[in-house]
Design an enzyme around this catalytic site. Structure first.
Site: not given
Ligand code: FAD
Ligand code: NAD
Length: 408
Positions: A14, A37, A81, A171, A301
């Site tokens: 995103a 990030n 953050v 998976e 998300d």
């Protein structure tokens, strides 16, 4: 005059694609763009289970952030953050100075949901980041090494128990089933001594998926040696193993290495304190803004966007995160240019494909059911398409040269 500042938090699907689109659409003088990030790399979360199982080299799915953003246009800040202060439009970071913003994009992703199950976070492993995937891989390898040293040729079993048979669990067990024969060979362990158990609370695997494809997936995985316990829930996890609960009562499986893939929630640490979030998912309005905050967008998300047709939030997927990034960036550009009417987020979903190891898969693409080689091909196309959107042919070529072969 100072340029308006756009701050994007998180560089998963995103966040990084929002920045990629903003740097493409905006002229330099129109805004200052900041990306924050935890790490200085972007990773393909959709492949983390392969790194965790050791069937894919982590370099294949790791992309330095500096290689996909225009560093002349975007300032990247590597930090964590810790808080968003909406009232005074600031973001607090773990190490650096507080950042002020004019526009904010919250794209901080997911974390495992625990559902209050005792011991889940303390005693099981979870696929939540690149570091956690590396950790799982190294724990698996050391379990095999210890077992070879202490129990080779005995009646003991080396047990890996995966909790949850949604897409991630399915998976992941497939990758384990592909890797384990190689680890057995490397350590001289009889493959019959190693078991993979997938525990699912619902009566079938891939509960929200087409039943015929779920049956196909189950049969394929059983042929690979995966055992299923359906209608069985993980009740508690402790340092030695796990307690299961089904209609037959409680069952203890120990020793066992437990990997929890039983569901996810948004980033609770940041989102719940700053917004009216539920389990870390902040409700997003039609234009992806947070209600009552005209300059704050939430995507991926950690957002909850209700599908008008069902009245329920869309499931948290990379597909949605990617589509949201485009609407979000368009809307920010529109606001910066004085626009009043913003784009509504109306996703056109293409379907979903679950891999069952490197040679099998199941999915629904544009409403058509696919399985086997065709589904494997569709999955590769989806992955290639993402790399293309992010970094063009150059990124596809760079990533294709990295091995994704089985590793011992
Ligand atoms: P993320 O990808 O989680 O990115 C969040 C980013 O924020 C990360 O870079 C993280 O480091 C950073 N961050 C988090 N907290 C902080 C903080 N406090 N400070 C700074 N930075 C922070 N979906 C599909 O559509 N198709 C698939 O095939 C598919 N396969 C999947 C396979 C697996 C194993 C898993 C786990 C999920 C899969 N999904 C798939 C779901 C998909 O990966 C997620 O929906 C997607 O990653 C969401 O993107 P995001 O940008 O919201 O969050
Ligand atoms: P999920 O919520 O889809 O599945 C979790 C599963 O765990 C459910 O089947 C649930 O019944 C089970 N479960 C919950 N508690 C349990 C317990 N106590 N004991 C046993 N089983 C329990 O979570 P996920 O698989 O991590 O997927 C998260 C999101 O990521 C979803 O939106 C999914 O579609 C997406 N995803 C997509 C792909 C793909 O498209 N290939 C792959 C992975 C994930």
């Amino acid at each position: 005059q100072q340029k308006p500042r756009v701050v994007v938090l998180g560089s998963g699907y995103a966040g990084i694609l929002t920045v990629a689109r903003l740097q493409k659409l905006l002229r330099k003088e129109e805004a200052e763009i900041l990306l924050v990030n935890k790490h200085d790399y972007h990773y393909l979360t959709t492949w983390l289970h392969e790194v965790a199982a050791g069937t894919c080299d982590e370099n294949r799915i790791t992309i330095p952030i500096g290689s996909v953003i225009d560093t002349d246009r975007v300032n990247f800040i590597k930090d964590t953050v810790v808080e968003v202060q909406k009232e005074n439009q600031r973001v607090l970071l773990a190490h650096g100075e507080a950042l002020s913003y004019d526009y904010l994009v919250v794209a901080l992703g997911y974390e495992p949901a625990t559902f209050g199950i005792p011991g889940i976070l303390e005693h099981s492993l979870t696929i939540r980041s690149m570091n956690s995937a590396r950790d799982i891989r190294s724990k698996i390898e050391s379990r095999f090494a210890d077992f070879a040293k202490n129990h080779k040729g005995s009646q003991e079993k080396l047990t890996f128990l995966v909790g949850g048979a949604g897409f991630t669990g399915i998976e992941f067990v497939a990758e384990l089933a592909e890797r384990f024969p190689l680890l057995c060979e490397e350590h001289g362990i009889d493959p019959k001594q190693v078991q993979i158990i997938n525990v699912e609370g619902a009566p079938r695997i891939l509960a929200n998926f087409d039943p015929s494809l779920a049956d196909y997936a189950k049969a394929s995985l059983e042929r690979m040696g995966v055992q299923f316990r359906l209608s069985t829930r993980i009740k508690a996890v402790d340092p030695d193993g796990v307690t299961l609960l089904s209609e037959q009562g409680e069952e203890r499986i120990a020793p066992a290495t437990v990997i929890w893939t039983g569901g996810i929630q948004g980033n609770t640490v940041v989102c719940d304190s700053a917004f009216e979030a539920s389990y870390g998912r902040i409700p997003a309005e039609e234009d992806l803004r947070v209600k009552a905050y005209e300059n704050v967008f939430v995507i991926g998300d950690c957002s909850s966007f209700v599908d008008k047709r069902t009245g329920r939030p869309y499931p948290p997927t990379a597909q949605i995160a990617i589509l949201q990034s485009q609407t979000c960036a368009n809307n920010i550009v529109n606001l910066l240019r004085g626009g009043k009417k913003l784009e509504a987020f109306e996703p056109f979903l293409k379907g979903a494909v679950a891999s069952l190891g490197k040679h099998d898969a199941v999915g629904v693409v544009f409403g058509v059911k696919v399985r086997g080689k065709l589904a494997v091909m569709m999955k590769s196309l989806i992955d290639l398409r993402y790399l293309y959107i992010l970094g063009g042919i150059k990124l596809i070529l760079a990533k294709s040269s990295t091995s994704c072969a089985l590793q011992t």
